[in-house]
Write an enzyme that holds these catalytic residues in place. Structure first.
Site, short mmCIF file in Angstrom:
data_model
loop_
_atom_site.label_atom_id
_atom_site.label_comp_id
_atom_site.label_asym_id
_atom_site.label_seq_id
_atom_site.Cartn_x
_atom_site.Cartn_y
_atom_site.Cartn_z
CB CYS A 110 -0.92 -0.02 1.21
SG CYS A 110 -2.19 1.28 1.21
CB CYS A 209 -7.63 0.38 6.76
SG CYS A 209 -6.82 -0.24 5.27
#
Length: 368
Positions: A110, A209
């Site tokens: 990410c 997340c």
């Protein structure tokens, strides 16, 4: 990447005030970075990436809190719709990896493919800004002798996040600041309180997340992969029990196996082709060496000979002595000074010399 129409208009910065983008998640760390840079004389603009489809703390509360911090500091706030980018590079990547019997590391992926590269491109192309800062606990320095930017551990070793940044490029490091690398977490909280930030007392996120959104990694994976029953076997092939999907298991796992045994058993490997989870005693889940591919040499040029290092094979595991033996710049063999337990395919192996992060890559699946 689609730019949200809610981005605010950038003010014209004074020539004496360098402009910088602060990547804001809505947490206390990134909020403190924005306030700290503003205090240091930067013309700061906040940018928040909208990552997740559907509801979740990272998608709702984070956006709201980031906007509130920008309003409090009197700086512009831009929201970048990165949901498609996140889906393709993180969600699909995770699902494919678990389906193949490995345990992917989403955070480094990410950082490279969703956050740093795209955010720097957005800052340059849309805002005319070439520098960005994040709330990561890490440090960067320039080594003039090597002509290279180098990545170092944070002062606060308990919060150090350099492990997740091993795959950043020289271009990323050249244009990134990590102001919190010189602070402890307690000092960051103190700064946030001194600035009176609305996020000063916000609890620290403990999970990915994805987990904040789906409740657990199991729930997330089940939504995409469902239940795929198979056998749990020992290293001799004897059937000991059954499972509901190999994506529920990782190498080194002991809890949740659901099988009766007179001795402790651990996941030794995952056989995706046979849809089997292979278990054994602790010694059978240890390795004296491991192959690492997709290697990125961060702080030094790729060496041609062996290198003595301290290596981490998971984020929270302590570094251990090892030799890095290059096969090529992109693939190396790790020889551990002592056999290591639970070396997990798909996770990152990251090697250091003291605080200096030398390089890292993805652990390969060992040969049967």
């Amino acid at each position: 990447m689609v730019i949200s129409p809610h981005s605010s208009v950038s003010p014209v910065a004074s020539p004496s005030r360098p402009r910088i983008v602060a990547a804001l998640s809505g947490g206390v760390d990134s909020s403190t970075v924005a306030a700290l840079l503003q205090e240091q004389g930067y013309a700061v603009e906040g940018v928040t990436l909208w990552l997740m489809r559907g509801k979740g703390q990272c998608c709702t509360e984070g956006l709201v809190d980031a906007a509130a911090v920008c309003e409090q500091l009197g700086i512009p706030h831009h929201v970048v719709d990165s949901r498609e980018l996140f889906q393709a590079n993180i969600v699909d990547y995770l699902v494919a990896g678990y389906a193949e019997g490995i345990t992917p590391l989403p955070c480094s992926q990410c950082n490279k493919l969703v956050k740093f590269g795209p955010l720097l491109a957005y800052a340059r192309e849309k805002l005319g800004i070439s520098q960005m800062a994040t709330g990561h606990y890490a440090r960067v320095r320039f080594n003039a002798e090597l002509g290279r930017y180098q990545l170092l551990r944070a002062v606060d070793r308990q919060k150090d996040q350099s492990y997740f940044l091993y795959d950043l490029s020289q271009e990323h490091l050249a244009h990134s600041l990590f102001p919190l690398g010189e602070y402890t977490k307690a000092q960051t909280r103190q700064l946030a309180a001194r600035y009176g930030l609305v996020t000063a007392d916000k609890p620290e996120s403990q999970d990915l997340c994805l987990i904040e959104t789906y409740g657990s990694m199991r729930s997330f994976l089940d939504q995409y992969l469902g239940q795929r029953p198979g056998e749990i076997v020992d290293t001799q092939g004897r059937v000991l029990g059954s499972h509901e999907g190999i994506h529920h298991y990782t190498v080194g796992q002991r809890k949740g196996l659901g099988i009766a045994s007179s001795r402790p058993l651990y996941v030794v490997r995952i056989d995706a082709a046979m849809n089997r989870v292979v278990v054994g005693e602790r010694e059978e889940a240890t390795q004296a060496e491991a192959w690492v591919s997709q290697v990125n040499w961060v702080s030094i040029p790729a060496p041609t000979g062996s290198l003595a290092v301290e290596v981490q094979v998971r984020y929270r595991t302590p570094p251990v002595p090892a030799m890095v033996i290059p096969e090529s710049p992109e693939r190396v063999k790790l020889q551990f000074a002592e056999p290591q337990f639970g070396v997990t395919p798909g996770q990152a192996a990251v090697w250091y010399h003291g605080d200096l992060l030398l390089g890292g890559g993805i652990l390969e699946r060992p040969s049967p």
